[in-house]
Design a protein around this motif. Structure first.
Motif, PDB file in Angstrom:
ATOM      1  N   THR A 174      76.586  71.013  75.083  1.00  0.00           N
ATOM      2  CA  THR A 174      75.498  69.873  73.908  1.00  0.00           C
ATOM      3  C   THR A 174      74.149  69.296  73.856  1.00  0.00           C
ATOM      4  OG1 THR A 174      77.662  67.986  74.702  1.00  0.00           O
ATOM      5  CG2 THR A 174      75.687  66.990  73.770  1.00  0.00           C
ATOM      6  N   TYR A 175      73.619  70.490  75.447  1.00  0.00           N
ATOM      7  CA  TYR A 175      72.267  69.941  75.412  1.00  0.00           C
ATOM      8  C   TYR A 175      71.061  71.075  74.749  1.00  0.00           C
ATOM      9  CZ  TYR A 175      68.498  71.217  78.747  1.00  0.00           C
ATOM     10  OH  TYR A 175      67.118  71.268  79.457  1.00  0.00           O
ATOM     11  N   LEU A 176      72.321  72.404  74.774  1.00  0.00           N
ATOM     12  CA  LEU A 176      71.674  73.657  73.521  1.00  0.00           C
ATOM     13  C   LEU A 176      71.798  73.255  71.884  1.00  0.00           C
ATOM     14  CD1 LEU A 176      72.692  76.555  75.323  1.00  0.00           C
ATOM     15  CD2 LEU A 176      70.571  75.727  75.270  1.00  0.00           C
ATOM     16  N   LEU A 179      68.959  70.623  71.141  1.00  0.00           N
ATOM     17  CA  LEU A 179      67.519  71.055  71.183  1.00  0.00           C
ATOM     18  C   LEU A 179      68.113  72.226  69.807  1.00  0.00           C
ATOM     19  CD1 LEU A 179      67.554  71.674  74.690  1.00  0.00           C
ATOM     20  CD2 LEU A 179      65.847  70.011  73.373  1.00  0.00           C
ATOM     21  N   ARG A 180      68.359  73.302  69.526  1.00  0.00           N
ATOM     22  CA  ARG A 180      69.465  73.294  68.452  1.00  0.00           C
ATOM     23  C   ARG A 180      68.611  73.364  66.903  1.00  0.00           C
ATOM     24  NH1 ARG A 180      73.763  75.328  70.221  1.00  0.00           N
ATOM     25  NH2 ARG A 180      73.389  77.172  71.628  1.00  0.00           N
ATOM     26  N   LYS A 181      68.748  71.973  66.929  1.00  0.00           N
ATOM     27  CA  LYS A 181      68.997  70.496  65.997  1.00  0.00           C
ATOM     28  C   LYS A 181      67.526  69.570  65.959  1.00  0.00           C
ATOM     29  CE  LYS A 181      72.161  69.853  62.696  1.00  0.00           C
ATOM     30  NZ  LYS A 181      73.438  69.401  62.266  1.00  0.00           N
ATOM     31  N   TYR A 182      67.264  69.329  66.815  1.00  0.00           N
ATOM     32  CA  TYR A 182      65.907  68.064  67.059  1.00  0.00           C
ATOM     33  C   TYR A 182      65.447  68.021  68.372  1.00  0.00           C
ATOM     34  CZ  TYR A 182      69.851  65.930  64.136  1.00  0.00           C
ATOM     35  OH  TYR A 182      70.939  66.523  63.138  1.00  0.00           O
ATOM     36  N   SER A 183      64.294  69.020  67.973  1.00  0.00           N
ATOM     37  CA  SER A 183      63.674  69.788  69.760  1.00  0.00           C
ATOM     38  C   SER A 183      62.571  68.784  70.233  1.00  0.00           C
ATOM     39  CB  SER A 183      63.375  70.559  69.054  1.00  0.00           C
ATOM     40  OG  SER A 183      62.489  70.730  67.730  1.00  0.00           O
ATOM     41  N   ALA A 189      64.278  60.111  67.465  1.00  0.00           N
ATOM     42  CA  ALA A 189      64.411  59.331  67.456  1.00  0.00           C
ATOM     43  C   ALA A 189      64.454  58.291  65.402  1.00  0.00           C
ATOM     44  CB  ALA A 189      63.330  58.333  67.606  1.00  0.00           C
ATOM     45  N   HIS A 190      64.354  60.169  64.810  1.00  0.00           N
ATOM     46  CA  HIS A 190      64.108  59.200  63.490  1.00  0.00           C
ATOM     47  C   HIS A 190      65.483  59.971  62.868  1.00  0.00           C
ATOM     48  CE1 HIS A 190      59.988  57.910  64.637  1.00  0.00           C
ATOM     49  NE2 HIS A 190      59.858  57.492  63.513  1.00  0.00           N
ATOM     50  N   THR A 191      66.358  60.082  63.082  1.00  0.00           N
ATOM     51  CA  THR A 191      67.513  60.576  62.693  1.00  0.00           C
ATOM     52  C   THR A 191      68.736  59.887  62.916  1.00  0.00           C
ATOM     53  OG1 THR A 191      66.670  63.002  64.186  1.00  0.00           O
ATOM     54  CG2 THR A 191      69.586  62.931  63.393  1.00  0.00           C
ATOM     55  N   ASP A 192      69.395  60.377  61.680  1.00  0.00           N
ATOM     56  CA  ASP A 192      70.527  58.813  61.464  1.00  0.00           C
ATOM     57  C   ASP A 192      71.805  59.643  62.657  1.00  0.00           C
ATOM     58  OD1 ASP A 192      72.874  57.435  59.686  1.00  0.00           O
ATOM     59  OD2 ASP A 192      73.330  58.797  60.079  1.00  0.00           O
ATOM     60  N   ILE A 193      72.367  58.235  62.872  1.00  0.00           N
ATOM     61  CA  ILE A 193      73.447  58.173  64.682  1.00  0.00           C
ATOM     62  C   ILE A 193      74.384  59.631  64.548  1.00  0.00           C
ATOM     63  CG2 ILE A 193      74.473  56.325  64.015  1.00  0.00           C
ATOM     64  CD1 ILE A 193      73.161  57.227  67.219  1.00  0.00           C
ATOM     65  N   ARG A 194      74.817  59.580  63.159  1.00  0.00           N
ATOM     66  CA  ARG A 194      75.911  60.215  62.341  1.00  0.00           C
ATOM     67  C   ARG A 194      75.413  61.565  62.560  1.00  0.00           C
ATOM     68  NH1 ARG A 194      77.032  57.500  57.103  1.00  0.00           N
ATOM     69  NH2 ARG A 194      74.871  57.225  57.435  1.00  0.00           N
ATOM     70  N   LEU A 196      73.754  63.526  64.948  1.00  0.00           N
ATOM     71  CA  LEU A 196      73.256  62.982  66.277  1.00  0.00           C
ATOM     72  C   LEU A 196      74.944  63.337  66.896  1.00  0.00           C
ATOM     73  CD1 LEU A 196      70.729  60.433  67.685  1.00  0.00           C
ATOM     74  CD2 LEU A 196      70.655  63.304  67.082  1.00  0.00           C
ATOM     75  N   ARG A 197      76.032  62.239  66.383  1.00  0.00           N
ATOM     76  CA  ARG A 197      76.806  62.571  66.804  1.00  0.00           C
ATOM     77  C   ARG A 197      77.653  64.036  67.145  1.00  0.00           C
ATOM     78  NH1 ARG A 197      78.976  57.264  64.581  1.00  0.00           N
ATOM     79  NH2 ARG A 197      78.260  55.819  66.267  1.00  0.00           N
TER      80      ARG A 197
END
Length: 386
Positions: A174-176, A179-183, A189-194, A196-197
């Motif tokens: 999960t950690y990596l 960071l791969r997608k949202y660094s 903070a500005h990414t849709d919660i779905r 992020l899940r």
């Protein structure tokens, strides 16, 4: 006995042949190229004598000597390696201001007059060379991995300093993934919660909503260049991880062919065990465990003068640094998983020894046990140490 000194170079080697008993020169120093024709030239000179009366020495130069060393051993010659520090010391002692390939070939030949200056290698050493190359490369990759992780943490502290507080263990899936997608915090903070899940896998310690809230209140800065560096570093970490996995498979395959009992010692894995044996080489060339300890460079200096004798001295740190690194890395799990070593460590601590000094005592004890197991083809038995 005829002594042959070879000064190793990248493209062309120099050689000299001398009669050991008289010091008489049996030929002028000559050059031969590091190719098939050059090797033929060397063998033309060597064939003038029987193999059992020749001792051929060269400096242990890293890799330039591999080809000629392998060829000589395959042909049945007796080959010795000399530490370059030894020849450097001999050159200084001779007060010679001239350094040339021919002079060095002569110096190497003279070094073969003293058994303390060289070590004989065997076919078994050649068989272990492949394992040595793989385990050393693995160590280098591990060090590179640590450097990459340090770079990653530095940049995370800039763009999302609160990020690590969410994780009990860093570098999880999960950690990596995050960071791969949202660094950075701004992007999260500005990414849709779905979205992020989708990064969460086997993570029960916090939720995507908690991550988003933390990022929304982060003091990290939004810097596109740093975000790019983070994603680039993670790609490097992924690559190194895959390379280490492939290396481990190769090392494990080689370990099977060696049929060693070193992994019967609790705390030693196939990887670390293979690394130790590969660095030691042919164990039969050591007449006692003390020679093994000395080769590893973990024996303490002896400092005496007149009636003075130093109570505390550092280890010599001669020999293979890869071997020492592996020994000091593996001794911690050995102490943790092995009651005999655990007791020995605490005995030394109770005697007033510092942590590193106590570890040194345990490392030497480990080498003595390894030597005993390997030379007697035995498996480790905890009861034998009680």
């Amino acid at each position: 006995m005829k002594l042959v000194g070879i000064d190793i170079a990248k493209y062309e080697h120099a050689a000299f042949i001398m009669e050991a008993s008289t010091g008489e020169s049996l030929c002028d120093p000559f050059f031969f190229k590091n190719n098939k024709e050059g090797f033929k030239k060397l063998y033309t000179e060597l064939n003038k004598y029987s193999k059992n009366e020749l001792l051929i020495g060269m400096e242990d130069t890293g890799h330039y000597n591999f080809a000629i060393e392998s060829s000589l051993l395959a042909e049945g010659y007796k080959v010795a390696l000399i530490n370059p520090i030894t020849t450097k010391s001999l050159r200084k002692a001779s007060l010679k201001s001239v350094k040339s390939d021919k002079e060095d070939a002569l110096l190497i030949t003279k070094a073969l007059l003293d058994k303390a200056y060289y070590r004989i290698i065997s076919i078994q050493d050649e068989k272990l060379k492949e394992a040595k190359e793989l385990t050393r490369y693995r160590t280098q990759l591990t060090l590179e991995m640590n450097r990459k992780k340090n770079v990653l943490q530095r940049h995370i502290d800039i763009v999302f300093p609160e990020f690590n507080t969410l994780f009990n263990n860093e570098y999880t899936i999960t950690y990596l993934n995050i960071l791969r997608k949202y660094s950075d915090a701004y992007t999260i903070a500005h990414t849709d919660i779905r979205s992020l899940r989708k990064c969460f896998k086997y993570c029960n310690s916090f939720s995507a909503e908690e991550l988003k809230e933390l990022a929304s209140n982060s003091v990290g800065i939004h810097d596109v260049s740093i975000s790019f560096i983070i994603q680039s570093v993670i790609s490097s970490i992924d690559l190194i991880n895959s390379q280490i996995e492939e290396l481990d498979k190769k090392i494990e395959e080689l370990a099977i062919t060696q049929a060693s009992s070193i992994t019967s010692i609790p705390g030693i894995s196939i990887i670390t065990g293979t690394s130790i044996l590969a660095e030691l080489g042919d164990i039969s060339k050591y007449s006692n465990a003390g020679k093994v300890i000395k080769f590893a460079g973990v024996n303490p200096y002896i400092s005496e003068s007149g009636k003075f004798s130093a109570d505390k001295t550092a280890i010599t740190k001669k020999g293979s640094k890869y071997l020492r690194t592996t020994l000091y890395r593996v001794i911690i799990p050995v102490i943790r998983h092995n009651p005999a070593f655990n007791n020995y460590y605490h005995l030394k601590r109770n005697q007033g020894k510092g942590h590193l000094c106590a570890l040194g005592h345990c490392v030497r004890k480990l080498l003595r046990i390894i030597y005993h197991l390997e030379t007697n083809n035995l498996s480790f038995d905890i009861n034998s140490l009680k």
